[in-house]
Motif scaffolding. Structure first.
Motif, PDB file in Angstrom:
ATOM      1  N   PHE A  36       0.930  -1.058  -0.028  1.00  0.00           N
ATOM      2  CA  PHE A  36      -0.156  -0.102  -0.082  1.00  0.00           C
ATOM      3  C   PHE A  36       0.775   1.165   0.057  1.00  0.00           C
ATOM      4  O   PHE A  36       1.935   1.309   0.513  1.00  0.00           O
ATOM      5  CB  PHE A  36      -0.895   0.083   1.196  1.00  0.00           C
ATOM      6  CG  PHE A  36      -1.778  -1.162   1.428  1.00  0.00           C
ATOM      7  CD1 PHE A  36      -1.257  -2.410   2.203  1.00  0.00           C
ATOM      8  CD2 PHE A  36      -2.962  -1.139   1.165  1.00  0.00           C
ATOM      9  CE1 PHE A  36      -1.936  -3.386   2.226  1.00  0.00           C
ATOM     10  CE2 PHE A  36      -3.814  -2.210   1.321  1.00  0.00           C
ATOM     11  CZ  PHE A  36      -3.344  -3.403   1.916  1.00  0.00           C
TER      12      PHE A  36
ATOM     13  N   TYR B 260       0.131   5.086   1.161  1.00  0.00           N
ATOM     14  CA  TYR B 260      -0.664   6.384   2.003  1.00  0.00           C
ATOM     15  C   TYR B 260      -0.033   7.582   1.760  1.00  0.00           C
ATOM     16  O   TYR B 260       1.186   7.715   1.903  1.00  0.00           O
ATOM     17  CB  TYR B 260      -0.968   5.835   3.298  1.00  0.00           C
ATOM     18  CG  TYR B 260      -1.934   4.725   3.515  1.00  0.00           C
ATOM     19  CD1 TYR B 260      -1.530   3.555   3.412  1.00  0.00           C
ATOM     20  CD2 TYR B 260      -3.149   5.249   3.826  1.00  0.00           C
ATOM     21  CE1 TYR B 260      -2.574   2.283   3.594  1.00  0.00           C
ATOM     22  CE2 TYR B 260      -4.167   4.016   4.245  1.00  0.00           C
ATOM     23  CZ  TYR B 260      -3.966   2.799   4.157  1.00  0.00           C
ATOM     24  OH  TYR B 260      -4.531   1.748   4.317  1.00  0.00           O
TER      25      TYR B 260
ATOM     26  N   GLN C 147      -0.394  11.459   3.651  1.00  0.00           N
ATOM     27  CA  GLN C 147      -0.602  12.050   4.935  1.00  0.00           C
ATOM     28  C   GLN C 147      -0.414  13.556   4.798  1.00  0.00           C
ATOM     29  O   GLN C 147       0.942  14.132   4.677  1.00  0.00           O
ATOM     30  CB  GLN C 147       0.070  11.603   6.169  1.00  0.00           C
ATOM     31  CG  GLN C 147      -0.402  12.220   7.463  1.00  0.00           C
ATOM     32  CD  GLN C 147       0.310  11.543   8.506  1.00  0.00           C
ATOM     33  OE1 GLN C 147       1.502  11.210   8.590  1.00  0.00           O
ATOM     34  NE2 GLN C 147      -0.351  11.274   9.915  1.00  0.00           N
TER      35      GLN C 147
ATOM     36  N   ASN D 217      -1.186  17.502   9.845  1.00  0.00           N
ATOM     37  CA  ASN D 217      -2.392  17.560  11.072  1.00  0.00           C
ATOM     38  C   ASN D 217      -3.627  16.618  10.319  1.00  0.00           C
ATOM     39  O   ASN D 217      -4.553  17.040  10.740  1.00  0.00           O
ATOM     40  CB  ASN D 217      -2.662  18.819  11.339  1.00  0.00           C
ATOM     41  CG  ASN D 217      -1.662  19.528  11.761  1.00  0.00           C
ATOM     42  OD1 ASN D 217      -0.674  19.051  12.803  1.00  0.00           O
ATOM     43  ND2 ASN D 217      -1.288  20.810  11.395  1.00  0.00           N
ATOM     44  N   GLN D 218      -3.269  15.654   9.564  1.00  0.00           N
ATOM     45  CA  GLN D 218      -4.447  14.753   9.035  1.00  0.00           C
ATOM     46  C   GLN D 218      -3.987  13.346   9.307  1.00  0.00           C
ATOM     47  O   GLN D 218      -2.992  12.881   9.475  1.00  0.00           O
ATOM     48  CB  GLN D 218      -4.776  15.358   7.688  1.00  0.00           C
ATOM     49  CG  GLN D 218      -5.352  16.566   7.431  1.00  0.00           C
ATOM     50  CD  GLN D 218      -5.839  16.532   6.117  1.00  0.00           C
ATOM     51  OE1 GLN D 218      -6.406  15.869   5.493  1.00  0.00           O
ATOM     52  NE2 GLN D 218      -5.968  18.003   5.597  1.00  0.00           N
ATOM     53  N   GLY D 219      -5.039  12.500   9.061  1.00  0.00           N
ATOM     54  CA  GLY D 219      -4.766  11.012   9.124  1.00  0.00           C
ATOM     55  C   GLY D 219      -4.252  10.451   7.767  1.00  0.00           C
ATOM     56  O   GLY D 219      -3.631  11.454   7.058  1.00  0.00           O
ATOM     57  N   LEU D 220      -4.184   9.218   7.425  1.00  0.00           N
ATOM     58  CA  LEU D 220      -3.629   8.796   6.306  1.00  0.00           C
ATOM     59  C   LEU D 220      -4.634   8.528   5.179  1.00  0.00           C
ATOM     60  O   LEU D 220      -5.879   7.874   5.714  1.00  0.00           O
ATOM     61  CB  LEU D 220      -2.990   7.456   6.614  1.00  0.00           C
ATOM     62  CG  LEU D 220      -1.880   7.435   7.651  1.00  0.00           C
ATOM     63  CD1 LEU D 220      -1.327   6.126   7.798  1.00  0.00           C
ATOM     64  CD2 LEU D 220      -0.879   8.296   7.196  1.00  0.00           C
TER      65      LEU D 220
ATOM     66  N   LEU E 275      -5.393   6.548   1.467  1.00  0.00           N
ATOM     67  CA  LEU E 275      -5.039   5.410   0.686  1.00  0.00           C
ATOM     68  C   LEU E 275      -4.877   5.950  -0.716  1.00  0.00           C
ATOM     69  O   LEU E 275      -5.761   6.529  -1.285  1.00  0.00           O
ATOM     70  CB  LEU E 275      -6.133   4.341   0.663  1.00  0.00           C
ATOM     71  CG  LEU E 275      -5.669   3.201  -0.159  1.00  0.00           C
ATOM     72  CD1 LEU E 275      -4.354   2.569   0.446  1.00  0.00           C
ATOM     73  CD2 LEU E 275      -6.654   2.048  -0.414  1.00  0.00           C
TER      74      LEU E 275
ATOM     75  N   LYS F  62      -3.111   0.489  -3.797  1.00  0.00           N
ATOM     76  CA  LYS F  62      -2.796  -0.812  -3.366  1.00  0.00           C
ATOM     77  C   LYS F  62      -2.455  -2.078  -4.309  1.00  0.00           C
ATOM     78  O   LYS F  62      -2.927  -1.887  -5.496  1.00  0.00           O
ATOM     79  CB  LYS F  62      -4.009  -1.496  -2.353  1.00  0.00           C
ATOM     80  CG  LYS F  62      -5.075  -1.397  -2.969  1.00  0.00           C
ATOM     81  CD  LYS F  62      -6.350  -2.164  -1.995  1.00  0.00           C
ATOM     82  CE  LYS F  62      -7.529  -2.212  -2.848  1.00  0.00           C
ATOM     83  NZ  LYS F  62      -8.694  -2.445  -1.782  1.00  0.00           N
TER      84      LYS F  62
ATOM     85  N   PHE G 204       3.524   7.381   2.802  1.00  0.00           N
ATOM     86  CA  PHE G 204       3.952   6.074   3.623  1.00  0.00           C
ATOM     87  C   PHE G 204       3.831   4.774   2.732  1.00  0.00           C
ATOM     88  O   PHE G 204       2.806   4.840   2.443  1.00  0.00           O
ATOM     89  CB  PHE G 204       3.212   6.084   4.975  1.00  0.00           C
ATOM     90  CG  PHE G 204       3.702   7.020   5.770  1.00  0.00           C
ATOM     91  CD1 PHE G 204       2.932   8.326   5.957  1.00  0.00           C
ATOM     92  CD2 PHE G 204       4.945   6.857   6.744  1.00  0.00           C
ATOM     93  CE1 PHE G 204       3.236   9.340   6.903  1.00  0.00           C
ATOM     94  CE2 PHE G 204       5.009   7.939   7.781  1.00  0.00           C
ATOM     95  CZ  PHE G 204       4.256   9.033   7.592  1.00  0.00           C
TER      96      PHE G 204
ATOM     97  N   LYS H 105      -3.046  -6.127   9.693  1.00  0.00           N
ATOM     98  CA  LYS H 105      -1.619  -5.830  10.561  1.00  0.00           C
ATOM     99  C   LYS H 105      -0.828  -4.969   9.625  1.00  0.00           C
ATOM    100  O   LYS H 105      -0.044  -5.607   8.922  1.00  0.00           O
ATOM    101  CB  LYS H 105      -1.349  -6.730  11.423  1.00  0.00           C
ATOM    102  CG  LYS H 105       0.025  -6.358  12.241  1.00  0.00           C
ATOM    103  CD  LYS H 105       0.462  -7.354  13.032  1.00  0.00           C
ATOM    104  CE  LYS H 105       1.469  -7.233  13.877  1.00  0.00           C
ATOM    105  NZ  LYS H 105       2.139  -8.142  14.735  1.00  0.00           N
ATOM    106  N   PHE H 106      -0.769  -3.823   9.518  1.00  0.00           N
ATOM    107  CA  PHE H 106       0.167  -3.179   8.671  1.00  0.00           C
ATOM    108  C   PHE H 106       1.635  -2.743   9.339  1.00  0.00           C
ATOM    109  O   PHE H 106       1.611  -2.332  10.439  1.00  0.00           O
ATOM    110  CB  PHE H 106      -0.521  -1.810   7.908  1.00  0.00           C
ATOM    111  CG  PHE H 106      -1.575  -2.029   7.163  1.00  0.00           C
ATOM    112  CD1 PHE H 106      -2.184  -3.054   6.862  1.00  0.00           C
ATOM    113  CD2 PHE H 106      -1.940  -0.953   6.429  1.00  0.00           C
ATOM    114  CE1 PHE H 106      -3.058  -3.111   5.974  1.00  0.00           C
ATOM    115  CE2 PHE H 106      -2.804  -1.071   5.162  1.00  0.00           C
ATOM    116  CZ  PHE H 106      -3.673  -2.087   5.258  1.00  0.00           C
TER     117      PHE H 106
ATOM    118  N   PHE I 186       4.610  -0.048   8.362  1.00  0.00           N
ATOM    119  CA  PHE I 186       4.845   0.992   7.797  1.00  0.00           C
ATOM    120  C   PHE I 186       6.378   1.358   7.515  1.00  0.00           C
ATOM    121  O   PHE I 186       7.004   1.223   8.545  1.00  0.00           O
ATOM    122  CB  PHE I 186       4.262   2.319   8.372  1.00  0.00           C
ATOM    123  CG  PHE I 186       2.642   2.203   8.157  1.00  0.00           C
ATOM    124  CD1 PHE I 186       1.827   1.664   8.962  1.00  0.00           C
ATOM    125  CD2 PHE I 186       2.162   3.163   7.105  1.00  0.00           C
ATOM    126  CE1 PHE I 186       0.504   1.753   8.742  1.00  0.00           C
ATOM    127  CE2 PHE I 186       0.904   3.087   6.917  1.00  0.00           C
ATOM    128  CZ  PHE I 186      -0.118   2.570   7.705  1.00  0.00           C
ATOM    129  N   GLY I 187       6.740   2.167   6.597  1.00  0.00           N
ATOM    130  CA  GLY I 187       7.936   2.866   6.553  1.00  0.00           C
ATOM    131  C   GLY I 187       7.946   4.146   7.353  1.00  0.00           C
ATOM    132  O   GLY I 187       6.948   4.445   7.553  1.00  0.00           O
ATOM    133  N   SER I 188       9.146   4.617   7.218  1.00  0.00           N
ATOM    134  CA  SER I 188       9.269   5.965   7.961  1.00  0.00           C
ATOM    135  C   SER I 188       8.874   7.197   7.274  1.00  0.00           C
ATOM    136  O   SER I 188       8.823   8.186   7.914  1.00  0.00           O
ATOM    137  CB  SER I 188      10.923   5.969   8.497  1.00  0.00           C
ATOM    138  OG  SER I 188      11.583   6.206   7.288  1.00  0.00           O
TER     139      SER I 188
END
Lengths: 114, 115
Positions: free
Chosen positions: A34, A36, A38, A41-44, A46, A49, A90, A101-102, A104-106
């Motif tokens: 995947f 994503y 961001q 100040n927000q969520g992720l 998509l 995928k 990300f 269960k994801f 994530f990279g940095s």
């Protein structure tokens, strides 16, 4: 367990130029992949995928990614970026057993300059 | 269709205190996962709830606990807060089965600051 490496922490690019954000993963089993985005100040959200089938995946906002199993990579590309693409990106991986269960990279901060 | 919602948006606590964060999943979703995103890092999996039980857990101490309610909403509790618990806490919802069972939808997060 799986792991994800995003090789570039920051990528500066001029508007309308192409961009590639790199992602490599490590896993001993088949994976789902995947990307994503961001915004501050927000969520992720998509972008796209890869589950199976065609290795070239197209997503929203003109982004696409190519799954390369031999190189264990899933690089994100866009042929022409806009100022509004400035955000953090990300890459994430899950496996086909624990598919929710994801790992994530940095993250890679894309900074599009005018 | 409301997406994933989280409350509160921001929270400031002091070391040693306890905190509860709340999450309402996307309509129709039955699985809730929690992630911790420290500043400058990617999200890290804390745990996942399905059918009101913790199904999977990441590498987090027992100070982190959770709950899922019959309406699928969820809480994340953190006890004995440490400075290092300061982070953005993200909730993600998904479906156990169905066409998009492997897609997670994320909420906007709760920004926790521990002083």
């Amino acid at each position: 367990a799986q792991s994800v490496t995003q090789l570039d922490s920051q990528v500066p690019v001029f508007e309308e130029a192409p961009v590639e954000l790199r992602c490599n993963y490590s896993s001993s089993v088949s994976v789902y992949l995947f990307w994503y985005v961001q915004y501050p100040n927000q969520g992720l959200q998509l972008l796209l995928k890869y589950l199976s089938g065609s290795t070239l995946v197209k997503g929203i906002n003109g982004f696409e990614a190519e799954f390369n199993k031999s190189q264990t990579s899933f690089h994100l590309r866009k042929p022409s970026v806009h100022i509004s693409d400035t955000a953090e990106y990300f890459c994430a991986v899950s496996d086909r057993i624990n598919f929710n269960k994801f790992y994530f990279g940095s993250g890679t901060k894309l900074n599009v300059k005018p | 269709d409301a997406g994933v919602t989280q409350s509160p948006t921001h929270l400031i606590k002091t070391r040693g205190q306890q905190v509860t964060l709340r999450c309402s999943p996307k309509s129709g979703h039955d699985t809730v996962s929690w992630y911790q995103q420290a500043l400058g890092q990617g999200p890290q999996f804390i745990f996942q709830y399905y059918e009101e039980e913790e199904r999977q857990r990441g590498n987090f101490p027992d100070r982190f606990s959770g709950h899922q309610f019959p309406n699928y909403s969820s809480e994340l509790n953190v006890n004995a807060l440490l400075l290092g618990d300061s982070a953005l806490y993200l909730c993600a919802s998904s479906l156990e089965i169905g066409e998009n069972y492997n897609e997670q939808f994320f909420g906007p997060g709760t920004r926790l600051t521990v002083l």
